[in-house]
Design an enzyme around this catalytic site. Structure first.
Site, short mmCIF file in Angstrom:
data_model
loop_
_atom_site.label_atom_id
_atom_site.label_comp_id
_atom_site.label_asym_id
_atom_site.label_seq_id
_atom_site.Cartn_x
_atom_site.Cartn_y
_atom_site.Cartn_z
N ASP A 63 -64.62 27.96 15.53
CA ASP A 63 -64.43 26.93 16.84
C ASP A 63 -62.98 26.81 16.95
O ASP A 63 -62.49 26.45 18.04
CB ASP A 63 -65.26 25.49 16.12
CG ASP A 63 -66.57 25.56 16.59
OD1 ASP A 63 -66.96 26.58 17.21
OD2 ASP A 63 -67.22 24.65 16.04
N HIS A 88 -70.19 26.46 15.61
CA HIS A 88 -70.26 25.70 14.32
C HIS A 88 -69.58 26.33 13.18
O HIS A 88 -69.81 25.72 12.12
CB HIS A 88 -71.52 25.16 14.37
CG HIS A 88 -72.20 24.31 15.38
ND1 HIS A 88 -71.49 23.23 15.82
CD2 HIS A 88 -73.01 24.54 16.33
CE1 HIS A 88 -72.20 23.00 17.10
NE2 HIS A 88 -73.06 23.80 17.05
N GLU A 97 -65.96 20.90 9.69
CA GLU A 97 -67.30 21.08 9.61
C GLU A 97 -67.63 19.93 8.67
O GLU A 97 -67.10 19.90 7.61
CB GLU A 97 -67.94 22.45 9.45
CG GLU A 97 -67.81 23.51 10.48
CD GLU A 97 -68.33 23.00 11.74
OE1 GLU A 97 -69.39 22.33 11.78
OE2 GLU A 97 -67.67 23.08 12.80
N ASP A 139 -60.77 21.86 13.39
CA ASP A 139 -62.15 21.58 13.73
C ASP A 139 -62.69 21.40 12.64
O ASP A 139 -63.19 22.57 12.24
CB ASP A 139 -62.71 22.39 14.81
CG ASP A 139 -63.94 22.04 15.29
OD1 ASP A 139 -64.00 21.13 16.44
OD2 ASP A 139 -65.01 22.55 14.98
N ASP A 192 -62.80 14.36 14.93
CA ASP A 192 -62.23 15.30 13.83
C ASP A 192 -61.23 14.25 12.78
O ASP A 192 -61.57 14.12 11.61
CB ASP A 192 -61.66 16.47 14.09
CG ASP A 192 -62.44 17.51 14.63
OD1 ASP A 192 -63.15 18.25 13.78
OD2 ASP A 192 -62.75 17.43 15.68
#
Length: 312
Positions: free
Chosen positions: A261, A256, A99, A97, A197
């Site tokens: 996550d 986040h 960022e 995941d 993603d």
């Protein structure tokens, strides 16, 4: 003993239009259908009591409890009929995941760059998180993070200023995966919370970094899509916090944070595997475009990770 997510309760009525190793005319499927009807009429308390009797998880909304109990009975009946070979599924699932850089309001012209690359390694046999990887990434196009991005992700300017650029982080990821013998000794698949993603963030990042898209990330499991299909819920109920809530779990960690996550997504994956869902690859990248993978496609693990070549 996990059942494919594509097999719905309605398919136990003996009708099957395509040739299949499962012959739905077998009397066992009539027994399963009758049991499903009985489960549909149970109250939430009755469902929880029966699940507790079998030492199964009792948390979750009523529809989740029904699905869990149905799959338990179905698995027991089918195992009596014919033992299932447990070696045909992935050994590991790599939950990712990312960022990325962002601005408030998400202006369409803004270029998102990956600033955190986490992986959570889920062992599908033990149903435990076996290992994690996390590195931050130095953005190049927009090296200064917005206040909105810092507040949302908890990633500070100092963290990304000290970080490696994406090609070096990707090389570290690949080395980490190789050390765990993924794609050589052990079969594995990537898993994400949605399509973005891989199809957006990784795709854009590879273009920015002038490297080809890595082959190990060309196919993945979109858990949102499978969760919706498996538990029969609409897509607007497949956000991370809602999925956890429906399964009777709370978010653990900082929302986040890419690593947190990923850990929470892995918890959902574990519960789905426990509930009888076979998490299968359902999306892929082809010629830079997002494509759907049929649920009837062969179950294939991702290739051994290799560093992609630089673009000309």
């Amino acid at each position: 003993g996990r059942q494919h997510c594509r097999i719905s309760d309605e398919e136990t009525n003996g009708k099957n239009s395509t040739a299949s190793p499962n012959d739905f005319s077998d009397p066992v499927y009539k027994e399963i259908a009758i049991t499903n009807g009985y489960i549909n009429r149970m109250t939430r308390d009755e469902l929880r009591s029966k699940l507790a009797e079998f030492k199964l998880e009792t948390r979750g909304v009523k529809d989740v409890l029904k699905k869990r109990l149905k799959n338990y009975y179905k698995k027991q009946k089918l195992m009596q009929k014919e033992p299932v070979n447990g070696d045909s599924y992935y050994d590991y699932i790599c939950v990712v995941d990312f960022e990325a850089t962002c601005e408030e309001g998400n202006p369409p012209e803004f270029i998102h760059e990956i600033i955190e690359f986490p992986i959570v390694l889920l062992n599908t046999r033990t149903l435990e998180i076996e290992d994690t990887f996390q590195q931050y990434v130095k953005p190049e196009v927009n090296p200064k993070l917005s206040n909105f991005c810092i507040s949302l992700t908890g990633i500070t300017q100092d963290i990304v200023d000290k970080a490696d650029t994406f090609p070096q982080v990707l090389q570290n990821v690949i080395e980490w995966m190789r050390q765990r013998e993924l794609g050589t000794k052990y079969s594995y698949s990537m898993l994400t919370d949605g399509s973005w993603d891989m199809s957006k963030f990784l795709n854009i990042q590879c273009r920015i970094s002038r490297i080809k898209y890595p082959s190990f990330a060309k196919k993945w499991i979109n858990i949102r899509k499978l969760y919706g299909n498996f538990y029969k819920v609409p897509r607007n109920q497949t956000k991370l916090t809602i999925m956890l809530e429906k399964l009777g779990m709370n978010y653990d960690g900082r929302p986040h944070s890419g690593l947190d996550d990923s850990k929470n997504i892995a918890r959902i994956a574990i519960r789905m595997l426990q509930d009888g869902c076979e998490l299968r690859v359902n999306e892929r990248m082809h010629a830079g475009q997002l494509m759907t993978v049929s649920s009837s496609a062969p179950l294939e693990g991702a290739p051994a990770p290799q560093m992609p070549r630089y673009r000309n």
